[in-house]
Design a protein around this motif. Structure first.
Motif, PDB file in Angstrom:
ATOM      1  N   SER A   1      -2.022   3.959  -0.176  1.00  0.00           N
ATOM      2  CA  SER A   1      -3.142   3.761  -1.099  1.00  0.00           C
ATOM      3  C   SER A   1      -4.055   2.660  -0.589  1.00  0.00           C
ATOM      4  CB  SER A   1      -2.614   3.364  -2.476  1.00  0.00           C
ATOM      5  OG  SER A   1      -1.761   4.364  -2.975  1.00  0.00           O
ATOM      6  N   ASP A   2      -5.304   2.681  -1.066  1.00  0.00           N
ATOM      7  CA  ASP A   2      -6.208   1.594  -0.723  1.00  0.00           C
ATOM      8  C   ASP A   2      -5.959   0.422  -1.673  1.00  0.00           C
ATOM      9  OD1 ASP A   2      -7.472   2.225  -3.130  1.00  0.00           O
ATOM     10  OD2 ASP A   2      -9.266   3.028  -2.180  1.00  0.00           O
ATOM     11  N   GLU A   3      -6.743  -0.631  -1.536  1.00  0.00           N
ATOM     12  CA  GLU A   3      -6.542  -1.832  -2.346  1.00  0.00           C
ATOM     13  C   GLU A   3      -6.726  -1.584  -3.838  1.00  0.00           C
ATOM     14  OE1 GLU A   3      -9.101  -4.746  -0.657  1.00  0.00           O
ATOM     15  OE2 GLU A   3      -7.949  -4.849   1.193  1.00  0.00           O
ATOM     16  N   GLY A   4      -7.506  -0.567  -4.184  1.00  0.00           N
ATOM     17  CA  GLY A   4      -7.735  -0.239  -5.589  1.00  0.00           C
ATOM     18  C   GLY A   4      -6.687   0.694  -6.173  1.00  0.00           C
ATOM     19  N   GLY A   5      -5.770   1.170  -5.345  1.00  0.00           N
ATOM     20  CA  GLY A   5      -4.714   2.045  -5.830  1.00  0.00           C
ATOM     21  C   GLY A   5      -4.987   3.523  -5.642  1.00  0.00           C
ATOM     22  N   THR A   6      -6.129   3.869  -5.055  1.00  0.00           N
ATOM     23  CA  THR A   6      -6.467   5.264  -4.806  1.00  0.00           C
ATOM     24  C   THR A   6      -5.688   5.768  -3.595  1.00  0.00           C
ATOM     25  OG1 THR A   6      -8.682   4.907  -5.658  1.00  0.00           O
ATOM     26  CG2 THR A   6      -8.353   6.869  -4.310  1.00  0.00           C
TER      27      THR A   6
ATOM     28  N   ARG B   1       0.810  -1.223   0.000  1.00  0.00           N
ATOM     29  CA  ARG B   1       0.000   0.000   0.000  1.00  0.00           C
ATOM     30  C   ARG B   1       0.840   1.268   0.000  1.00  0.00           C
ATOM     31  NH1 ARG B   1      -4.936  -0.401   3.878  1.00  0.00           N
ATOM     32  NH2 ARG B   1      -4.158   1.665   4.245  1.00  0.00           N
TER      33      ARG B   1
END
Length: 81
Positions: free
Chosen positions: A29-34, A10
């Protein structure tokens, strides 16, 4: 001049050695890459970046901190003393 742009899980670390200091950002970042959070830093030494920035941002995770420090060393960042 050393630079690094690396991702570990992350965490995203981007830094540049500007001669007498190291300037960059570390992001989570979160798991989605945000990007959830980003911290800019401007420190004089590699160990200052590790102790004052990376270690606290990773929640005191020594393993991640050590790996990111090793990556910075591989990229050419040096501790002068």
């Amino acid at each position: 001049m050393s630079t690094i742009d690396t991702h570990m899980g992350r965490y995203c670390l981007k830094a540049q050695d500007a001669g007498n200091h190291i300037r960059g950002t570390i992001a989570i970042s979160d798991e989605g890459g945000t990007t959830l959070s980003m911290q800019e830093f401007d420190e004089h030494y590699l160990d200052d970046v590790v102790n004052n920035v990376i270690y606290p941002v990773t929640g005191g995770n020594r393993d991640i901190t050590r790996v990111l420090r090793d990556e910075m060393l591989k990229a050419g960042f040096q501790q002068p003393h």
